[in-house]
Design an enzyme around this catalytic site. Structure first.
Site, PDB file in Angstrom:
ATOM      1  N   HIS A 455       6.236  58.920  27.725  1.00 54.68           N
ATOM      2  CA  HIS A 455       7.002  57.924  26.997  1.00 54.68           C
ATOM      3  C   HIS A 455       8.414  58.390  26.702  1.00 54.68           C
ATOM      4  CE1 HIS A 455       3.251  55.544  25.764  1.00 54.68           C
ATOM      5  NE2 HIS A 455       3.898  54.954  26.721  1.00 54.68           N
ATOM      6  N   GLU A 697      17.510  25.240  21.390  1.00 56.79           N
ATOM      7  CA  GLU A 697      16.616  26.043  22.219  1.00 56.79           C
ATOM      8  C   GLU A 697      15.235  25.397  22.339  1.00 56.79           C
ATOM      9  OE1 GLU A 697      16.467  30.003  20.592  1.00 56.79           O
ATOM     10  OE2 GLU A 697      16.309  29.286  18.540  1.00 56.79           O
ATOM     11  N   ASP A 721      15.123  30.592  25.170  1.00 60.21           N
ATOM     12  CA  ASP A 721      14.025  29.771  24.666  1.00 60.21           C
ATOM     13  C   ASP A 721      14.053  28.374  25.274  1.00 60.21           C
ATOM     14  OD1 ASP A 721      12.342  31.295  22.974  1.00 60.21           O
ATOM     15  OD2 ASP A 721      14.000  31.479  21.558  1.00 60.21           O
TER      16      ASP A 721
HETATM   17  C1  PEP Z   1      17.801  32.284  23.157  1.00 65.21           C
HETATM   18  O1  PEP Z   1      16.666  31.859  22.916  1.00 65.21           O
HETATM   19  O2  PEP Z   1      18.415  32.017  24.198  1.00 65.21           O
HETATM   20  C2  PEP Z   1      18.486  33.161  22.191  1.00 65.21           C
HETATM   21  C3  PEP Z   1      19.743  33.519  22.358  1.00 65.21           C
HETATM   22  O3  PEP Z   1      17.757  33.614  21.132  1.00 65.21           O
HETATM   23  P1  PEP Z   1      16.708  34.829  21.232  1.00 65.21           P
HETATM   24  O4  PEP Z   1      16.840  35.426  22.591  1.00 65.21           O
HETATM   25  O5  PEP Z   1      17.068  35.746  20.128  1.00 65.21           O
HETATM   26  O6  PEP Z   1      15.416  34.110  21.012  1.00 65.21           O
HETATM   27 MG    MG Z   2      15.857  32.010  20.907  1.00 72.40          MG
END
Ligand code: PEP
Ligand code: MG
Length: 838
Positions: A455, A697, A721
């Site tokens: 690790h 998102e 997301d």
């Molecule tokens: C996303 O979802 O694109 C984002 C910028 O938020 P996170 O990656 O922190 O969920």
């Molecule tokens: Mg996000």
């Protein structure tokens, strides 16, 4: 027809197997042998660049199957995949099938036009005829801990699961299984049906690990007790999600190396050969790092209750330390790298280990030090006794945790003292030691022991420190201060390398730096398109220390401050004052530049001990982001008050994550108002005007952006997301990762809708997901009307360069065409050629 690549250490062997496979599958099969190094007279070895070119030669949209012989062949294949464009990686399958038999079976199946998965299955079954003929039977000895864990109580229910993780149930997936089992009121046992080991308690990491579950093994999970059905369902879901293993990140590094016992290359004269653990070439003075000797107190044991109290305190202290290290590593190297420390923490909470300790101390009256030393040594030995080299190597983690607890028992520091700037030489480093190294001072790491799957090797890679491990004890005799040349790509350490070699290495380092510098040279300049449209380029950051590098990389502000860093890895919530001081430090570091502070985005998938959330079947669809904040105003309000206090003096904007409906926006705004009143009531200044925006998102937010726009000051599109929810493909689930492409026209249309709704009302639209860091996507985003891009610091110079190369009209045309594409592949094709037809 799929393509096949055969990777062997020996060029001759690869060619021979290819010849055999072609005889069986026919000349039409796209098959490429690759072996040896790309150097004169080096027919033995493997070379990632050669493997990557071989994959290119047999490339097919239907996929490429790669078969490898052993050791570094796997490493090179993994590295080769990393070198390929991202969109291709998902279509390459590194298959663990037997090399010769697998190649033949694969060639035949490929010729019949079978899919990549079917060809891989054929290859995996390649040994079946031989097994049937020779009558070999699976089976093995029972692991001692697994046996010990066999307990009474007939199981009420059972399920059988096939483990498909490339490394089987290694530390992290096993840890997730143990955590899941531990969350229910049920007795859960696991048996490895393939090798006959078990049953073992699913609440004990050691017991599960010693079942030796490898890829392709079938396990039986049985449960009894009130929540037997629920726990089995949860474990089935966990298994269906690959036990939580993600593609990329650390797993890629781990999966790349099966743990050969010999270094992959012979050492050239004057050099020591080890395992390449983290790439990069560095030169510097040798700096020995020696772990302090730790000895427990030698007095005879005291009262059992006192010994037990000392033991518990040491376990607690070590646990706190591990959690703190975990949080530090998560901030520096990401969640996947940090997950190593979950397994460490779990070891200390292991039911089997704790009951053995209790027995030794409370029933047998032995001292805490002796009981700990013996118990942990037994656990280490049981891991060491495993056949699988990867799992065997985990014994080092057990040893590291053992030392850590012992240090607390002895009241001593466990961490080795790190010398000045240079290349660190050590017998071995624990993950915690490695995590504690300062990358600004430590140019490289060379260890005598340890394999490439250790690790600490994985961590070194995540931290970007060049490293070679397993160099042998000879490195311990290199005098302090000796100039050493460490080649993390080749796995070599050369003491006193001589002027010529140093010059050559420095030339390579300089070349690399020059190309980096060229990209950064104009980073401070604004990003303006050729026809004069200004695009703001901001940074995504996660902690105060990120501000400096972000500004150096040309950030014009922070477009996304992920505030999770302040909340994760601790037992209690950060206070309002603590939050204020951290946010203030970041805002001050930015000067007049804007800071977009995103409120806490955690939930079922990232639980906080002080904000318990009921177990959810689908955490990504559960109480996360703003949903959690609205259901727990006691968490969200202090954060808003802290942000407002800083916003009185600095250009801070507040942004809410995971917004789904207008009601949520209104409720969140009402909380902002309440927080502002509370700050004022406490006699503190508040900003005249606070900009409040939302992340787009969730598809519903994009689809109803026109309804939301009047109530928000800005939108920021989280493409990570948004792609996950639009394409119903969980982020980080390697099995569906290929689907979650943010350049999919479905996602682009949602971005387009958001912009169309926002701009008429003068609401700016930013993109802060990973797509903003993708140079190929920049023209499409700008063409769609996005005027702010926020990405991680290293990407900013390139993003700016991509903007400067654009003309708005061309970008608009490109975006219109991208919106009309039918697939993500078509969009990618379009943006890469910019002239292709949709
Ligand atoms: C996303 O979802 O694109 C984002 C910028 O938020 P996170 O990656 O922190 O969920
Ligand atoms: Mg996000």
């Amino acid at each position: 027809m799929i393509g096949i690549v055969l990777v062997s250490h020996s060029a001759k062997l690869a060619e021979g197997v290819a010849e055999l496979a072609r005889q069986m599958g026919g000349e039409d099969v796209a098959l490429e042998p690759v072996g040896g190094l790309d150097l004169p007279d080096r027919p033995i070895g493997t070379d990632a660049v050669l493997v990557s070119s071989a994959i290119d030669r047999v490339w097919s949209e239907e996929g490429v199957l790669v078969l490898m012989d052993l050791g570094s062949a796997v490493l090179s294949a993994e590295m080769a995949v990393e070198m390929l464009p991202e969109e291709r990686r998902g279509r390459i399958l590194l298959c663990e099938a037997p090399f010769v038999e697998g190649a033949i079976a694969a060639a035949v199946a490929a010729r019949l036009g079978r899919s990549l998965a079917e060809v891989a299955d054929e290859a995996r079954n390649g040994l079946a005829p031989k097994v049937a003929h020779l009558g070999a039977s699976p089976g093995g000895e029972r692991a001692p801990l697994a046996e010990a864990a066999t307990a009474a109580g007939g199981p009420a229910r059972t399920v059988r699961l096939l483990v498909d993780n490339p490394l089987g149930l290694h530390a992290r997936p096993a840890a997730r299984l143990v955590r899941t089992a531990g969350a229910f009121d049920a007795d859960v046992r696991v048996t490895n049906l393939t090798n006959g080991r078990g049953p073992a308690s699913a609440r004990s990491l050691s017991a599960v690990a010693t079942l030796g579950v490898l890829q392709g093994h079938e396990i039986e999970v049985s449960a009894s007790g009130p929540q037997a059905a629920e726990v089995l369902r949860a474990i089935e879901e966990l298994a269906a999600a690959g036990f939580g293993d993600e593609a990329g990140g650390v797993r890629e590094v781990e999966a790349s190396v099966p743990g050969p016992t010999e270094p992959p290359i012979a050492a050239p004269e004057g050099a020591l050969a080890g395992f390449p653990a983290s790439p990069g070439v560095v030169v510097g003075p040798a700096r020995h790092v020696r772990a302090p000797e730790i000895q427990g107190p030698t007095e005879p044991p005291g009262e059992p209750s006192k010994e037990w109290a000392a033991m518990s305190a040491a376990l607690e202290a070590a646990l706190r330390e591990i959690r703190a290290t975990r949080a530090r590593v998560a901030a520096r190297a990401g969640e996947q790298a940090a997950a190593i420390f979950d397994a460490h923490a779990l070891l200390l909470e292991d039911e089997a280990l704790l009951s053995a300790l209790r027995r030794a101390i409370l029933e047998e009256g032995r001292g805490a030090v002796a009981s700990w030393t013996e118990t942990i040594a037994r656990v280490e030995a049981s891991w060491q006794a495993l056949d699988d080299p990867y799992l065997k190597a985990r014994a080092a983690d057990v040893r590291a945790v053992g030392r850590q607890v012992l240090a607390h028992l002895a009241g001593r520091a466990a961490a080795p003292a790190v010398a000045g700037e240079g290349v660190v030489l050590a017998e071995d480093l624990t993950p915690a030691d490695t995590a504690g190294l300062d990358p600004a001072r430590v140019r490289g790491i060379a260890t005598a022991l340890g394999g490439p799957t250790s690790h600490s090797a994985v961590l070194a890679r995540s931290l970007g420190i060049p490293a070679v491990v397993g160099l042998g004890r000879a490195i311990l005799d290199i005098p302090e201060g000796t100039t050493v040349l460490l080649d993390g790509d080749a796995g070599l350490l050369r003491p006193n390398p001589g002027a010529e070699l140093v010059a050559e290495a420095l030339r390579r380092v300089a070349e690399f730096r020059a190309s980096e510098a060229a990209a950064r040279a104009d980073a401070a300049e604004p990003a303006t398109t050729r026809d004069g449209v200004r695009i703001e380029v901001f940074a995504n950051i996660g902690k105060p220390e990120d501000v400096g590098p972000a500004l150096e990389a040309g950030a014009e502000g922070v477009g996304l401050l992920r505030t999770e860093f302040l909340f994760l890895g601790r037992e209690t919530m950060p206070t309002e004052d603590e939050q204020e001081s951290v946010y203030r430090a970041i805002a001050e570091g930015l000067g007049e530049r804007p800071l977009v502070l995103r409120t806490l985005d955690v939930g079922g998938d990232k639980p906080l001990p002080y904000v318990p959330v009921a177990a959810e079947a689908n955490p990504f669809l559960g109480v996360r982001g703003l949903r959690l904040g609205l259901s727990r105003p006691d968490v969200l309000l202090p954060q808003l008050r802290a942000a407002i206090r800083v916003a009185a003096d600095h250009p801070v904007r507040v942004m809410f994550p995971m917004v789904t409906t207008l009601q949520e926006v209104l409720a969140a705004r009402a909380l902002v108002e309440r927080a502002r009143r509370e700050v004022a009531a406490a006699g503190r200044r508040t900003p005249e005007r606070l900009q409040v925006g939302i992340m787009v998102e969730v598809p519903s937010a994009a689809l109803t952006a026109s309804a939301l726009a009047p109530d928000v000051d800005f939108f920021s599109i989280g493409t990570n997301d948004l792609a996950q929810y639009t394409l119903a493909a969980e982020r980080g689930n390697e099995l569906v990762a290929g689907l979650a492409d943010a350049l999919h026209p479905a996602v682009l249309r949602l971005i387009h809708m958001t912009v169309e709704a926002a701009l008429p009302l003068g609401r700016p639209v930013a993109v802060c997901g990973e797509l903003a860091a993708d140079e190929a996507a920049v023209p499409v985003l700008v063409g769609l009307g996005v005027r702010e891009l926020s990405a991680s610091a290293p990407a900013l110079p390139r993003v700016k360069r991509a903007v400067r190369a654009l003309a708005l009209e061309d970008a608009r045309t490109l975006a219109e065409r991208a919106l009309r594409c039918r697939t993500a592949a078509e969009v990618r094709e379009l943006v890469s050629t910019a002239s292709a037809r949709c």
